[in-house]
Design a protein around this motif. Structure first.
Motif, PDB file in Angstrom:
ATOM      1  N   ARG A 142       8.474   3.725  -6.125  1.00 23.44           N
ATOM      2  CA  ARG A 142       8.452   2.281  -5.851  1.00 23.44           C
ATOM      3  C   ARG A 142       8.422   1.997  -4.355  1.00 23.44           C
ATOM      4  O   ARG A 142       7.715   1.108  -3.889  1.00 23.44           O
ATOM      5  N   ALA A 143       9.192   2.759  -3.580  1.00 20.87           N
ATOM      6  CA  ALA A 143       9.204   2.584  -2.120  1.00 20.87           C
ATOM      7  C   ALA A 143       7.836   2.912  -1.531  1.00 20.87           C
ATOM      8  O   ALA A 143       7.333   2.186  -0.663  1.00 20.87           O
ATOM      9  N   ASN A 144       7.226   3.982  -2.008  1.00 18.83           N
ATOM     10  CA  ASN A 144       5.896   4.348  -1.505  1.00 18.83           C
ATOM     11  C   ASN A 144       4.867   3.276  -1.823  1.00 18.83           C
ATOM     12  O   ASN A 144       4.013   2.958  -0.994  1.00 18.83           O
ATOM     13  N   ILE A 145       4.935   2.719  -3.011  1.00 17.38           N
ATOM     14  CA  ILE A 145       4.009   1.648  -3.393  1.00 17.38           C
ATOM     15  C   ILE A 145       4.217   0.434  -2.486  1.00 17.38           C
ATOM     16  O   ILE A 145       3.248  -0.166  -2.012  1.00 17.38           O
ATOM     17  N   ALA A 146       5.464   0.077  -2.219  1.00 16.92           N
ATOM     18  CA  ALA A 146       5.751  -1.077  -1.349  1.00 16.92           C
ATOM     19  C   ALA A 146       5.210  -0.846   0.060  1.00 16.92           C
ATOM     20  O   ALA A 146       4.620  -1.758   0.666  1.00 16.92           O
ATOM     21  N   ILE A 147       5.391   0.361   0.577  1.00 15.69           N
ATOM     22  CA  ILE A 147       4.885   0.685   1.916  1.00 15.69           C
ATOM     23  C   ILE A 147       3.358   0.625   1.938  1.00 15.69           C
ATOM     24  O   ILE A 147       2.759   0.063   2.861  1.00 15.69           O
ATOM     25  N   ARG A 190       2.233  -3.006   1.793  1.00 11.93           N
ATOM     26  CA  ARG A 190       2.455  -3.661   3.092  1.00 11.93           C
ATOM     27  C   ARG A 190       1.341  -3.288   4.063  1.00 11.93           C
ATOM     28  O   ARG A 190       0.795  -4.142   4.754  1.00 11.93           O
ATOM     29  N   LEU A 191       0.969  -2.032   4.092  1.00  9.10           N
ATOM     30  CA  LEU A 191      -0.107  -1.569   4.973  1.00  9.10           C
ATOM     31  C   LEU A 191      -1.445  -2.204   4.593  1.00  9.10           C
ATOM     32  O   LEU A 191      -2.181  -2.695   5.457  1.00  9.10           O
ATOM     33  N   ILE A 192      -1.757  -2.221   3.315  1.00  3.86           N
ATOM     34  CA  ILE A 192      -3.006  -2.835   2.845  1.00  3.86           C
ATOM     35  C   ILE A 192      -3.037  -4.322   3.204  1.00  3.86           C
ATOM     36  O   ILE A 192      -4.064  -4.834   3.674  1.00  3.86           O
ATOM     37  N   ASP A 193      -1.917  -5.000   3.016  1.00  8.39           N
ATOM     38  CA  ASP A 193      -1.856  -6.427   3.345  1.00  8.39           C
ATOM     39  C   ASP A 193      -2.105  -6.664   4.833  1.00  8.39           C
ATOM     40  O   ASP A 193      -2.865  -7.551   5.213  1.00  8.39           O
ATOM     41  N   VAL A 194      -1.462  -5.870   5.683  1.00  5.95           N
ATOM     42  CA  VAL A 194      -1.626  -6.034   7.126  1.00  5.95           C
ATOM     43  C   VAL A 194      -3.071  -5.776   7.542  1.00  5.95           C
ATOM     44  O   VAL A 194      -3.621  -6.474   8.398  1.00  5.95           O
ATOM     45  N   LEU A 195      -3.717  -4.791   6.917  1.00  3.12           N
ATOM     46  CA  LEU A 195      -5.075  -4.424   7.303  1.00  3.12           C
ATOM     47  C   LEU A 195      -6.147  -5.349   6.721  1.00  3.12           C
ATOM     48  O   LEU A 195      -7.214  -5.498   7.319  1.00  3.12           O
ATOM     49  N   TYR A 222       7.371 -10.410  11.308  1.00  2.76           N
ATOM     50  CA  TYR A 222       6.936  -9.751  10.077  1.00  2.76           C
ATOM     51  C   TYR A 222       5.432  -9.948   9.846  1.00  2.76           C
ATOM     52  O   TYR A 222       4.723  -9.027   9.447  1.00  2.76           O
ATOM     53  N   LEU A 223       4.954 -11.155  10.109  1.00  4.13           N
ATOM     54  CA  LEU A 223       3.529 -11.459   9.902  1.00  4.13           C
ATOM     55  C   LEU A 223       2.652 -10.952  11.045  1.00  4.13           C
ATOM     56  O   LEU A 223       1.432 -10.893  10.908  1.00  4.13           O
ATOM     57  N   GLY A 224       3.265 -10.596  12.171  1.00  3.54           N
ATOM     58  CA  GLY A 224       2.508 -10.108  13.314  1.00  3.54           C
ATOM     59  C   GLY A 224       1.803 -11.216  14.079  1.00  3.54           C
ATOM     60  O   GLY A 224       0.724 -11.014  14.629  1.00  3.54           O
TER      61      GLY A 224
END
Length: 189
Positions: free
Chosen positions: A131-136, A139-144, A174-176
């Motif tokens: 679950r932690a790996n999926i969340a990470i 998050r990366l996909i969302d930022v990119l 958080y949103l950058g």
């Protein structure tokens, strides 16, 4: 007090009362006031924790002194600096309470003892790490791939009942985006 922890575990694996008592023996209850740290970047203190009450931010302090918020964590969620906890390396992140909070924590040594005493907790552990790996990854996909506005709207939708606990400075980090740009996003919604 520990009821929500037991519910979290038992959503995935059943526990006998005897097994549950072994879990309770290994966890430690910590109360933190607003702005107190659970973990400080580059320290040798790392826990896995379950939030009973409150909100935390996980962030790094950049070389120029600014914060980059990686995650927010809320009641009934797990929190951990994975690399530090599992590989006993200096901590990568600061983990700070952004309101008065209560958390149950476990050390790596006590978790290893629990795995020996209650082997089926290993299955729960695997599910947590997945679950932690999926969340990470998400998050990366969302930022990119998503705009700041899309990420803001998704954050508000996902955490509608908790978003008011996050101030604009933390949310813009958080949103950058800058604080001013966040205000512009909020006005356009």
């Amino acid at each position: 007090m520990y009821k929500n922890l037991r519910l979290s575990i038992e959503r995935k694996i059943p526990l006998t009362d005897e097994e549950w008592n072994l879990v309770v023996e290994k966890v430690k209850f910590i109360k933190l006031k607003k702005n107190e740290f659970l973990q400080i970047q580059d320290s040798n203190s790392s826990y896995e924790g379950f939030i009973l009450k409150g909100t935390f931010k996980t962030y790094i302090l950049n070389d120029n002194g600014t914060e980059s918020v990686i995650f927010f964590s809320f009641e009934n969620e797990w929190i951990c600096d994975l690399e530090s906890f599992y590989h006993q390396k200096p901590t990568t992140y600061n983990i700070k309470a952004i309101e008065d909070s209560e958390i149950l924590v476990i050390s790596k040594a006590n978790k290893a003892l629990l795995f020996e005493q209650v082997p089926k907790l290993i299955q729960f552990h695997i599910l947590m790490v997945e679950r932690a790996n999926i969340a990470i990854q998400q998050r990366l996909i969302d930022v990119l791939n998503k705009t700041s506005k899309q990420r803001y709207l998704e954050f508000i939708a996902r955490y509608s009942h908790k978003a008011e606990k996050i101030n604009n400075r933390n949310l813009s980090s958080y949103l950058g985006v800058s604080h001013e740009f966040l205000s512009k996003i909020k006005r356009s919604c």
